[in-house]
Design an enzyme around this catalytic site. Structure first.
Site, PDB file in Angstrom:
ATOM      1  N   GLY A 244     -15.076  10.000   6.196  1.00 47.62           N
ATOM      2  CA  GLY A 244     -14.199  10.014   7.352  1.00 47.62           C
ATOM      3  C   GLY A 244     -14.668   9.266   8.569  1.00 47.62           C
ATOM      4  O   GLY A 244     -13.874   9.032   9.488  1.00 47.62           O
ATOM      5  N   GLU A 285     -19.116  11.372   1.372  1.00 50.86           N
ATOM      6  CA  GLU A 285     -18.368  10.401   0.572  1.00 50.86           C
ATOM      7  C   GLU A 285     -17.743   9.324   1.453  1.00 50.86           C
ATOM      8  O   GLU A 285     -16.522   9.215   1.546  1.00 50.86           O
ATOM      9  CB  GLU A 285     -17.274  11.110  -0.223  1.00 50.86           C
ATOM     10  CG  GLU A 285     -17.808  12.021  -1.303  1.00 50.86           C
ATOM     11  CD  GLU A 285     -16.722  12.901  -1.904  1.00 50.86           C
ATOM     12  OE1 GLU A 285     -17.020  13.571  -2.904  1.00 50.86           O
ATOM     13  OE2 GLU A 285     -15.596  12.934  -1.365  1.00 50.86           O
ATOM     14  N   GLY A 287     -16.303   5.780   2.576  1.00 54.45           N
ATOM     15  CA  GLY A 287     -15.688   4.629   1.919  1.00 54.45           C
ATOM     16  C   GLY A 287     -15.408   3.568   2.963  1.00 54.45           C
ATOM     17  O   GLY A 287     -16.074   2.538   3.036  1.00 54.45           O
ATOM     18  N   ARG A 288     -14.436   3.848   3.831  1.00 60.20           N
ATOM     19  CA  ARG A 288     -14.069   2.932   4.900  1.00 60.20           C
ATOM     20  C   ARG A 288     -15.286   2.543   5.746  1.00 60.20           C
ATOM     21  O   ARG A 288     -15.468   1.381   6.108  1.00 60.20           O
ATOM     22  CB  ARG A 288     -13.018   3.601   5.787  1.00 60.20           C
ATOM     23  CG  ARG A 288     -12.489   2.739   6.920  1.00 60.20           C
ATOM     24  CD  ARG A 288     -11.788   3.599   7.983  1.00 60.20           C
ATOM     25  NE  ARG A 288     -10.916   4.603   7.422  1.00 60.20           N
ATOM     26  CZ  ARG A 288      -9.611   4.469   7.230  1.00 60.20           C
ATOM     27  NH1 ARG A 288      -9.012   3.343   7.568  1.00 60.20           N
ATOM     28  NH2 ARG A 288      -8.902   5.452   6.730  1.00 60.20           N
ATOM     29  N   ARG A 329      -0.911  -1.067   5.717  1.00 60.78           N
ATOM     30  CA  ARG A 329      -1.349  -0.058   6.679  1.00 60.78           C
ATOM     31  C   ARG A 329      -0.613  -0.111   8.016  1.00 60.78           C
ATOM     32  O   ARG A 329      -0.317   0.942   8.598  1.00 60.78           O
ATOM     33  CB  ARG A 329      -2.859  -0.141   6.886  1.00 60.78           C
ATOM     34  CG  ARG A 329      -3.667   0.179   5.630  1.00 60.78           C
ATOM     35  CD  ARG A 329      -5.163   0.247   5.901  1.00 60.78           C
ATOM     36  NE  ARG A 329      -5.484   1.397   6.720  1.00 60.78           N
ATOM     37  CZ  ARG A 329      -5.827   1.322   8.010  1.00 60.78           C
ATOM     38  NH1 ARG A 329      -5.895   0.141   8.612  1.00 60.78           N
ATOM     39  NH2 ARG A 329      -6.115   2.414   8.682  1.00 60.78           N
ATOM     40  N   TYR A 333       0.876   3.403   8.768  1.00 60.88           N
ATOM     41  CA  TYR A 333       0.131   4.183   9.750  1.00 60.88           C
ATOM     42  C   TYR A 333       0.205   3.646  11.174  1.00 60.88           C
ATOM     43  O   TYR A 333      -0.423   4.227  12.066  1.00 60.88           O
ATOM     44  CB  TYR A 333      -1.361   4.236   9.355  1.00 60.88           C
ATOM     45  CG  TYR A 333      -1.656   4.653   7.950  1.00 60.88           C
ATOM     46  CD1 TYR A 333      -1.049   5.776   7.387  1.00 60.88           C
ATOM     47  CD2 TYR A 333      -2.549   3.938   7.156  1.00 60.88           C
ATOM     48  CE1 TYR A 333      -1.333   6.167   6.089  1.00 60.88           C
ATOM     49  CE2 TYR A 333      -2.844   4.324   5.861  1.00 60.88           C
ATOM     50  CZ  TYR A 333      -2.225   5.440   5.337  1.00 60.88           C
ATOM     51  OH  TYR A 333      -2.505   5.825   4.046  1.00 60.88           O
ATOM     52  N   CYS A 362      10.878  -9.660   2.832  1.00 60.23           N
ATOM     53  CA  CYS A 362      12.247  -9.397   3.243  1.00 60.23           C
ATOM     54  C   CYS A 362      12.317  -8.018   3.892  1.00 60.23           C
ATOM     55  O   CYS A 362      12.978  -7.094   3.409  1.00 60.23           O
ATOM     56  CB  CYS A 362      13.179  -9.494   2.037  1.00 60.23           C
ATOM     57  SG  CYS A 362      14.917  -9.523   2.476  1.00 60.23           S
ATOM     58  N   TYR A 391      -9.048  -0.384   1.996  1.00 58.31           N
ATOM     59  CA  TYR A 391      -7.635   0.003   1.850  1.00 58.31           C
ATOM     60  C   TYR A 391      -6.651  -1.158   1.919  1.00 58.31           C
ATOM     61  O   TYR A 391      -5.451  -0.921   1.952  1.00 58.31           O
ATOM     62  CB  TYR A 391      -7.248   1.094   2.857  1.00 58.31           C
ATOM     63  CG  TYR A 391      -8.038   2.352   2.639  1.00 58.31           C
ATOM     64  CD1 TYR A 391      -7.817   3.142   1.512  1.00 58.31           C
ATOM     65  CD2 TYR A 391      -9.038   2.742   3.518  1.00 58.31           C
ATOM     66  CE1 TYR A 391      -8.565   4.289   1.286  1.00 58.31           C
ATOM     67  CE2 TYR A 391      -9.791   3.876   3.301  1.00 58.31           C
ATOM     68  CZ  TYR A 391      -9.543   4.654   2.178  1.00 58.31           C
ATOM     69  OH  TYR A 391     -10.292   5.778   1.949  1.00 58.31           O
TER      70      TYR A 391
END
Length: 439
Positions: A244, A285, A287-288, A329, A333, A362, A391
């Site tokens: 996170g 954990e 990732g980002r 994204r 988001y 489109c 991502y």
């Protein structure tokens, strides 16, 4: 609790390399810097182990499951967190042993679990009571003894982040709720079944700029561990507080440094466990936070047009040769990014003006609204979008039948190589079946 601002250490391409990459592989193009990625992993590992020696990190491959990057993460000491059979298959194909992978998922299918078991999965992170019943019914005696089960918990923490990447609150599809007693019932069920219960896991959300939500989650699962020792005699060997930690997308993002972040998270957990005799391995954990800032996306500028705008008076649209299919994204988001020109300038004029970078799909497809770009930006220029290592490739699609981009890896010696090729047109229709009467 926000620390002092950190230096901008995001990877970015210089003009010469960007032009060479675009010429060699085309655009749009994902680019990841190997040295930057390895350094991020080493920094995180060092920070976590300095705060607590009995710690480990697992690379959340959902952030970017490109095979070469999964292998690099493993080489640098990470286990691999997989959220599907597909992500597990990538890790295995990269040469990562199944024992070094952790299988997540809120609705694992029987076939997924059986495939994971057949390949010696390290942990199965169980999400619900039906899954516990399923594991009890399909585990062989050998698997029952050798397969570690970790219970995913919903600690009831609502972090400060986008609602769609918030996962630790009470109202979530993930895990066993602590407050309503489900977590305790799941623990007892594992013990009654004779499963190899290794410990507890939580993940409260993504793109967290300070550790308060993760600290709260860690405290709550540590308190549950204390309760389970007192009530059931079970001593947890493992506590995982998920990932996170945020990254820098724009100058407004100031995530806490890894060392301070890890120190504060560990402090929250271990102060809760103090004097209990519980001495777990601690897991995270990320990732980002490992790969996000290590990647950029290269686009080539196409049509530039200025149109009337009620809100702005006028708006300049800069169309690029990609769009929401290679970066969904912003649409999903409202994500913001730093956008820079890297192609040669037509003059020495460094004046900038706000422009909206749009895709070619489109759809409205506003990728990056009102970002400052050189006023003399022209058709054919290259722009790079920073912090797209996480991502973007993972969430890419073939919407409007556009090929998903290639990924190039800049090696530690400065050379570059392809690690994921662009979709071929033939592949895009290979799954299609035209009935004989329609031919």
């Amino acid at each position: 609790m926000i620390s002092a601002p950190i230096l901008d250490s995001r990877f970015r391409l210089d003009e010469t390399v960007a032009l060479d990459l675009a010429k060699t592989y085309g655009t749009p193009l994902y680019v990841v810097d190997e040295a930057h990625f390895r350094d991020r992993i080493r920094t995180y590992l060092t920070a976590f182990k300095s705060a607590y020696p009995r710690s480990e990190i697992s690379f959340a491959s959902k952030a970017n499951s490109t095979m070469a990057l999964v292998k690099i993460a493993y080489q640098e000491g990470c286990s691999i967190d997989v959220a599907s059979e597909g992500e597990l298959r990538v890790a295995l194909a990269a040469g990562v042993p199944g024992s070094k992978c952790h299988l997540h998922g809120n609705n694992k299918q029987v076939e997924e679990i059986e495939f994971a078991l057949a390949n010696g999965i390290g942990h199965i992170v169980a999400d619900n009571f039906d899954e516990l019943d399923l594991l009890n019914s399909i585990l062989t005696p050998e698997q029952r003894e050798g397969t570690k089960i970790v219970l995913r918990l919903a600690p009831g923490v609502d972090p400060v982040t986008h609602a769609k990447i918030s996962t630790g609150q009470a109202d979530t599809k993930f895990g066993f709720n602590i407050a309503d007693g489900s977590a305790e019932k799941a623990t007892k069920k594992c013990l009654d079944f004779g499963l190899s219960l290794y410990g507890f896991h939580c993940h409260v959300g993504s793109q967290l700029l300070d550790p308060e939500a993760q600290r709260s989650g860690g405290e709550l699962i540590a308190k549950l561990a204390l309760d389970m020792k007192e009530k059931l005699g079970y001593s947890a060997s493992y506590l995982n507080v998920g990932g996170g930690l945020g990254v820098v997308y724009t100058s407004g993002d100031q995530p806490m440094g890894m060392a301070e972040y890890c120190r504060l998270v560990v402090q929250a957990i271990m102060s809760t466990l103090e004097g209990s005799g519980i001495n777990p391995v601690l897991g995270q954990e990320p990732g980002r936070s490992l790969v996000g800032e290590s990647g950029v996306t290269l686009y080539r500028v196409g049509v530039i047009k200025t149109v009337p705008s009620k809100a702005l008076g006028h708006r300049t649209y800069v169309a690029v040769d990609g769009g929401l299919s290679d970066n969904p994204r912003p649409v999903m988001y409202g994500s913001k990014y730093t956008v820079e020109r890297v192609s040669p300038t037509s003059s020495n004029n460094e004046t900038t003006k706000n422009m909206t970078v749009s895709g070619k799909h489109c759809e409205t497809d506003k990728l990056f609204e009102e970002v400052p770009l050189p006023a003399d930006l022209k058709v054919g220029d290259l722009i790079q979008v920073l912090s797209t290592g996480a991502y973007n490739s993972s969430m890419a699609s073939n919407y409007n039948r556009y090929p998903r981009p290639a990924t190039a890896l800049i090696r530690e010696d400065g050379s570059h190589t392809l690690i994921q090729r662009r979709d071929a047109w033939e592949e895009m229709i290979a799954r299609e079946i035209l009935p004989s009467d329609l031919r």
